[in-house]
Design a protein around this motif. Structure first.
Motif, PDB file in Angstrom:
ATOM      1  N   ASP A  36       0.882  -1.182   0.000  1.00 43.57           N
ATOM      2  CA  ASP A  36       0.000   0.000   0.000  1.00 43.57           C
ATOM      3  C   ASP A  36       0.910   1.219   0.000  1.00 43.57           C
ATOM      4  N   VAL A  41      -0.828   1.805   6.533  1.00 44.66           N
ATOM      5  CA  VAL A  41      -1.964   0.953   6.135  1.00 44.66           C
ATOM      6  C   VAL A  41      -1.467  -0.460   5.823  1.00 44.66           C
ATOM      7  N   PRO A  75      -7.787   2.274  -5.430  1.00 43.38           N
ATOM      8  CA  PRO A  75      -8.861   3.066  -6.052  1.00 43.38           C
ATOM      9  C   PRO A  75      -8.883   2.854  -7.571  1.00 43.38           C
ATOM     10  N   HIS A  79      -6.270   0.664 -11.046  1.00 41.50           N
ATOM     11  CA  HIS A  79      -6.552  -0.760 -11.268  1.00 41.50           C
ATOM     12  C   HIS A  79      -5.726  -1.313 -12.429  1.00 41.50           C
TER      13      HIS A  79
HETATM   14  N1  LIG Z   1     -16.803  -5.227  -4.660  1.00 43.68           N
HETATM   15  C1  LIG Z   1     -17.267  -4.427  -3.732  1.00 43.68           C
HETATM   16  O1  LIG Z   1     -18.349  -4.646  -3.197  1.00 43.68           O
HETATM   17  C2  LIG Z   1     -16.447  -3.225  -3.340  1.00 43.68           C
HETATM   18  C3  LIG Z   1     -16.727  -2.552  -2.159  1.00 43.68           C
HETATM   19  C4  LIG Z   1     -15.910  -1.467  -1.809  1.00 43.68           C
HETATM   20  C5  LIG Z   1     -14.867  -1.078  -2.638  1.00 43.68           C
HETATM   21  N2  LIG Z   1     -14.634  -1.739  -3.809  1.00 43.68           N
HETATM   22  C6  LIG Z   1     -13.567  -1.322  -4.733  1.00 43.68           C
HETATM   23  O2  LIG Z   1     -12.315  -1.564  -4.116  1.00 43.68           O
HETATM   24  C7  LIG Z   1     -11.385  -0.544  -4.453  1.00 43.68           C
HETATM   25  C8  LIG Z   1     -10.813   0.039  -3.169  1.00 43.68           C
HETATM   26  O3  LIG Z   1     -11.870   0.534  -2.370  1.00 43.68           O
HETATM   27  P1  LIG Z   1     -11.716   0.633  -0.768  1.00 43.68           P
HETATM   28  O4  LIG Z   1     -13.072   0.918  -0.231  1.00 43.68           O
HETATM   29  O5  LIG Z   1     -10.967  -0.535  -0.242  1.00 43.68           O
HETATM   30  O6  LIG Z   1     -10.832   1.958  -0.674  1.00 43.68           O
HETATM   31  P2  LIG Z   1      -9.772   2.353   0.423  1.00 43.68           P
HETATM   32  O7  LIG Z   1      -9.465   3.780   0.205  1.00 43.68           O
HETATM   33  O8  LIG Z   1     -10.250   1.905   1.768  1.00 43.68           O
HETATM   34  O9  LIG Z   1      -8.485   1.466   0.057  1.00 43.68           O
HETATM   35  C9  LIG Z   1      -7.679   1.673  -1.066  1.00 43.68           C
HETATM   36  C10 LIG Z   1      -6.227   1.551  -0.634  1.00 43.68           C
HETATM   37  O10 LIG Z   1      -5.400   1.607  -1.795  1.00 43.68           O
HETATM   38  C11 LIG Z   1      -4.223   2.323  -1.446  1.00 43.68           C
HETATM   39  N3  LIG Z   1      -3.580   2.793  -2.670  1.00 43.68           N
HETATM   40  C12 LIG Z   1      -3.879   3.868  -3.431  1.00 43.68           C
HETATM   41  N4  LIG Z   1      -3.076   3.931  -4.510  1.00 43.68           N
HETATM   42  C13 LIG Z   1      -2.240   2.869  -4.415  1.00 43.68           C
HETATM   43  C14 LIG Z   1      -1.176   2.403  -5.215  1.00 43.68           C
HETATM   44  N5  LIG Z   1      -0.836   3.007  -6.353  1.00 43.68           N
HETATM   45  N6  LIG Z   1      -0.501   1.292  -4.800  1.00 43.68           N
HETATM   46  C15 LIG Z   1      -0.868   0.664  -3.660  1.00 43.68           C
HETATM   47  N7  LIG Z   1      -1.869   1.072  -2.864  1.00 43.68           N
HETATM   48  C16 LIG Z   1      -2.549   2.159  -3.236  1.00 43.68           C
HETATM   49  C17 LIG Z   1      -4.712   3.425  -0.529  1.00 43.68           C
HETATM   50  O11 LIG Z   1      -3.646   3.961   0.266  1.00 43.68           O
HETATM   51  C18 LIG Z   1      -5.772   2.699   0.295  1.00 43.68           C
HETATM   52  O12 LIG Z   1      -5.233   2.164   1.486  1.00 43.68           O
HETATM   53  C19 LIG Z   1     -12.150   0.465  -5.315  1.00 43.68           C
HETATM   54  O13 LIG Z   1     -11.867   0.233  -6.665  1.00 43.68           O
HETATM   55  C20 LIG Z   1     -13.616   0.159  -5.034  1.00 43.68           C
HETATM   56  O14 LIG Z   1     -14.451   0.427  -6.146  1.00 43.68           O
HETATM   57  C21 LIG Z   1     -15.399  -2.811  -4.146  1.00 43.68           C
END
Ligand SMILES: NC(=O)c1ccc[n+]([C@@H]2O[C@H](COP(=O)([O-])OP(=O)(O)OC[C@H]3O[C@@H](n4cnc5c(N)ncnc54)[C@H](O)[C@@H]3O)[C@@H](O)[C@H]2O)c1
Length: 346
Positions: A36, A41, A75, A79
């Motif tokens: 991360d 985190v 985020p 992806h």
């Molecule tokens: N399938 C589902 O039901 C569902 C639910 C929630 C979120 N999501 C998806 O999951 C993804 C993350 O959402 P979340 O709620 O966990 O967000 P979040 O902000 O809680 O977690 C994302 C993490 O990614 C890290 N990050 C950002 N850029 C990065 C990089 N380049 N390299 C490594 N780490 C990096 C951030 O520091 C953060 O800790 C999103 O794409 C969201 O659409 C899906």
């Protein structure tokens, strides 16, 4: 049975609530690395789940040769790059939804999966609830006849995400459409038998997220001043087989929070996921109950199916071409918002 070693990229909410705990439930699967950009985190996740390798740069994680499977939980705007790099490094990828933020990125991901013969599964978990899988088997059996219409609805009265980058375009690429609309759209199209979209029209709007007077009782304050994505979107999609789809999604709207997706066939119609088939039988209108099975939730099953596909050399449980079509539809709604015109997807 050979142990499958897993790496996690992005260690926030979904990684710690869905991906890591579900991998840890499966025999002979071990999460051995987490990355991360926020060191704290990554370290917290490593401590909570007893993961030995911790990185702030996912490129370092991909240098561990023994990692065979990677979850991309960053985020939306982040992806495509790690997913593509992971597949080039010979890993199978379970990437969170939406597939990407642009069609070009999503296409590149699908192409690399094919070229490197890797499993690329997008986190479209609504497909995998027990009720959903059962409904799919009923529709595929032909019981509802020809499917000619779907309505994909994901409406919240107030549910603006107040964490992560969901409300910033540079992080998420889009708002409610990419966040919850994507699940409803994919779910309904998959149940309809994955017809090919040929055109889409729609509009994505910001009506609540940029206002200081709007309350958000469940999730609290969000970054109103930097809110630059949609909180409502609607659209209409035409498929090659003549079927149509309507889309309605919101993070905030003045109506009760509702699902409301349904599918219409010439012999029967169903809510998604409902326990009744609405049909005409023996000259009468009938509401026929169907007994929905119980079992593990969609998130657990998506992770289990990913591992199962790796172990048994199966195709991706979520065909990347189907996820790509969903991406095309969503980006067409954004394009149509700008131009006011229908977008050709044929
Ligand atoms: N399938 C589902 O039901 C569902 C639910 C929630 C979120 N999501 C998806 O999951 C993804 C993350 O959402 P979340 O709620 O966990 O967000 P979040 O902000 O809680 O977690 C994302 C993490 O990614 C890290 N990050 C950002 N850029 C990065 C990089 N380049 N390299 C490594 N780490 C990096 C951030 O520091 C953060 O800790 C999103 O794409 C969201 O659409 C899906």
């Amino acid at each position: 049975m050979k142990e499958i070693k897993v790496g996690i990229i992005g260690a926030g909410g979904i990684a710690c609530s869905v991906h890591i705990p579900n991998y840890q439930k499966i025999e002979n699967v071990r999460v051995i690395a987490v990355a991360d950009i926020k060191a704290e985190v990554a370290e917290n996740a490593a401590e909570q789940f007893n993961i030995s390798n911790v990185f702030t740069d996912w490129e370092d994680l991909l240098k561990i040769d023994e990692i065979e499977a990677v979850s991309v939980c960053t985020p939306n705007a982040f992806h495509a790059e790690p997913s593509i790099a992971a597949m080039k490094a010979n890993c199978h990828v379970l990437c969170e939804k939406p597939m990407a933020v642009s069609v070009a990125e999503a296409q590149a991901m699908a192409d690399i999966a094919k070229e490197h013969q890797r499993i690329l599964q997008i986190g479209l978990a609504s497909r995998f609830s027990p009720g959903s899988l059962y409904l799919k088997s009923i529709i595929d059996s032909g019981r509802l006849g020809q499917i000619y219409y779907g309505r994909a609805v994901a409406m919240r009265r107030r549910g603006i995400p107040s964490w992560g980058g969901f409300t910033r375009k540079d992080m998420s690429g889009g708002g409610t459409l990419f966040d919850i609309g994507v699940h409803a759209i994919d779910h309904v199209i998959w149940l309809m038998g994955a017809p090919k979209p040929i055109s889409a029209f729609g509009s994505a709007m910001t009506k609540f997220g940029d206002r200081h007077d709007v309350i958000n009782p469940d999730w609290g304050a969000w970054d109103v001043d930097n809110f630059d994505v949609d909180d409502f979107a609607t659209g209409s999609v035409r498929f090659e087989n003549g079927a149509m789809l309507t889309i309605e999604t919101s993070w905030a709207s003045n109506i009760e929070g509702i699902g409301g997706s349904y599918i219409l066939g010439t012999n029967g119609g169903v809510h998604v996921v409902g326990d009744t088939i609405f049909e005409q039988r023996n000259g009468k209108l009938a509401n026929t109950p169907i007994e929905l099975p119980s079992g593990p939730g969609g998130h657990e099953t998506e992770v289990r199916r990913f591992i199962d596909a790796i172990r048994n050399g199966l195709p991706s449980p979520v065909d990347p071409e189907e996820a790509l079509n969903v991406q095309k539809i969503m980006n067409a709604v954004y394009q149509s918002t700008e131009t006011g015109r229908s977008v050709d997807l044929s």
